[in-house]
Design an enzyme around this catalytic site. Structure first.
Site, short mmCIF file in Angstrom:
data_model
loop_
_atom_site.label_atom_id
_atom_site.label_comp_id
_atom_site.label_asym_id
_atom_site.label_seq_id
_atom_site.Cartn_x
_atom_site.Cartn_y
_atom_site.Cartn_z
N ASP A 43 0.85 -1.20 0.00
CA ASP A 43 0.00 0.00 0.00
C ASP A 43 0.88 1.24 0.00
OD1 ASP A 43 -2.37 -1.68 1.97
OD2 ASP A 43 -2.75 -0.74 0.04
N ASP A 184 -10.62 -4.23 -0.96
CA ASP A 184 -9.57 -3.82 -0.03
C ASP A 184 -10.15 -2.89 1.03
OD1 ASP A 184 -6.40 -2.04 -0.57
OD2 ASP A 184 -7.49 -2.58 1.24
N GLY A 206 -5.24 -6.68 5.66
CA GLY A 206 -4.05 -6.26 6.39
C GLY A 206 -4.14 -6.67 7.86
C1 DX5 Z 1 -6.32 1.59 2.96
C2 DX5 Z 1 -5.48 0.37 2.78
C3 DX5 Z 1 -6.05 -0.72 3.65
C4 DX5 Z 1 -5.21 -1.94 3.74
C5 DX5 Z 1 -6.03 -3.07 4.33
O1 DX5 Z 1 -5.80 2.63 2.25
O2 DX5 Z 1 -5.47 -0.02 1.42
O3 DX5 Z 1 -7.34 -1.01 3.14
O4 DX5 Z 1 -4.74 -2.30 2.53
O5 DX5 Z 1 -6.27 -2.71 5.63
P1 DX5 Z 1 -7.20 -3.57 6.60
O6 DX5 Z 1 -7.28 -4.96 6.05
O7 DX5 Z 1 -6.50 -3.50 7.91
O8 DX5 Z 1 -8.52 -2.88 6.57
#
Ligand code: DX5
Length: 228
Positions: A43, A184, A206
């Site tokens: 990211d 995501d 994540g």
């Molecule tokens: C936001 C990021 C998050 C990340 C995933 O900008 O792109 O969405 O990848 O985060 P979690 O899985 O912790 O929501």
């Protein structure tokens, strides 16, 4: 090997390294790969397109020798076209840019593909699917953000399920089964089945992987069970 299969489509788990412990990033990525992660998502955030700064191509370059998994770079940055070459050199095999961040999207997608790298376009939660209807056939991946980009650990935006269903219908109607439908933000073993049934085929996760109370292996096992 995909984390699951549904309706004849391989399902891919792409842990986001944003939530990893950067003091032991290589070890955590190797652990997640051994447990069955399919891709890893980097990211990339510039503090301008999104209100947070994360990391650049250097981290992707450092990660490359640590894993055989595909490295998927999600560029949450303004002017991503200025950095495509850097991420290709660093070892990215998939590069996703935001439709909201690019003036000449067709040109940027062609620029990514000219390097032999898979090209994806991401849409923020409020961005309509119509914004990519002229380009979707040129893409390897569509990323529907299920949180507002910038931070991990946010709550999944529930009405995303309807948007995922409509995107899946567009891909099926146009026989674009090769285009991966990635989601995501706030994805967990608790909601991944519903998201897969709505039509998503790649799940960026994540916090639910790298910050799971019982560790990375258990986290990925829970995803596999949820998608059985
Ligand atoms: C936001 C990021 C998050 C990340 C995933 O900008 O792109 O969405 O990848 O985060 P979690 O899985 O912790 O929501």
């Amino acid at each position: 090997m995909p984390i699951g299969v549904l309706n004849g489509r391989d399902l891919l788990l792409a842990p986001s390294i944003l939530a990893a412990d950067f003091a032991q990033l290589g070890a955590q990525v190797r652990e997640a790969e051994a447990a069955g992660a399919d891709w890893f998502q980097a990211d990339v955030m510039d503090g301008h397109f999104v209100p947070n700064i994360s990391f650049g191509a250097l981290v992707v370059e450092a990660l490359k020798p640590q894993t055989r998994c595909l490295l998927d770079c999600h560029l949450m940055i303004s002017h991503p076209e200025q950095y495509i070459d850097d991420f290709v050199k660093a070892g990215a095999q998939q590069i996703t840019v935001h439709v909201e961040a690019v003036t000449h999207l067709h040109r940027v997608v062609q620029q990514i593909k000219a390097h032999g790298v898979r090209a994806g376009v991401a849409l923020n939660p409020a961005t309509p699917l119509s914004s990519i209807e002229e380009i979707v056939q040129d893409l390897d991946l569509v990323l529907l953000m299920t949180v507002n980009p910038g931070f991990g650990g946010q709550q999944f935006i529930e009405h995303s399920l309807d948007k995922i269903r409509r995107m899946r219908q567009i891909l099926d109607d146009r026989q674009l089964s090769n285009v991966i439908l990635q989601v995501d933000g706030g994805i967990s073993a608790g909601n991944v089945r519903a998201v897969a049934e709505a039509g998503a085929t790649c799940f960026v996760a994540g916090s639910s992987v790298f910050r799971h109370k019982q560790g990375i292996v258990k986290a990925i096992e829970e995803f596999r069970w949820a998608l059985k």
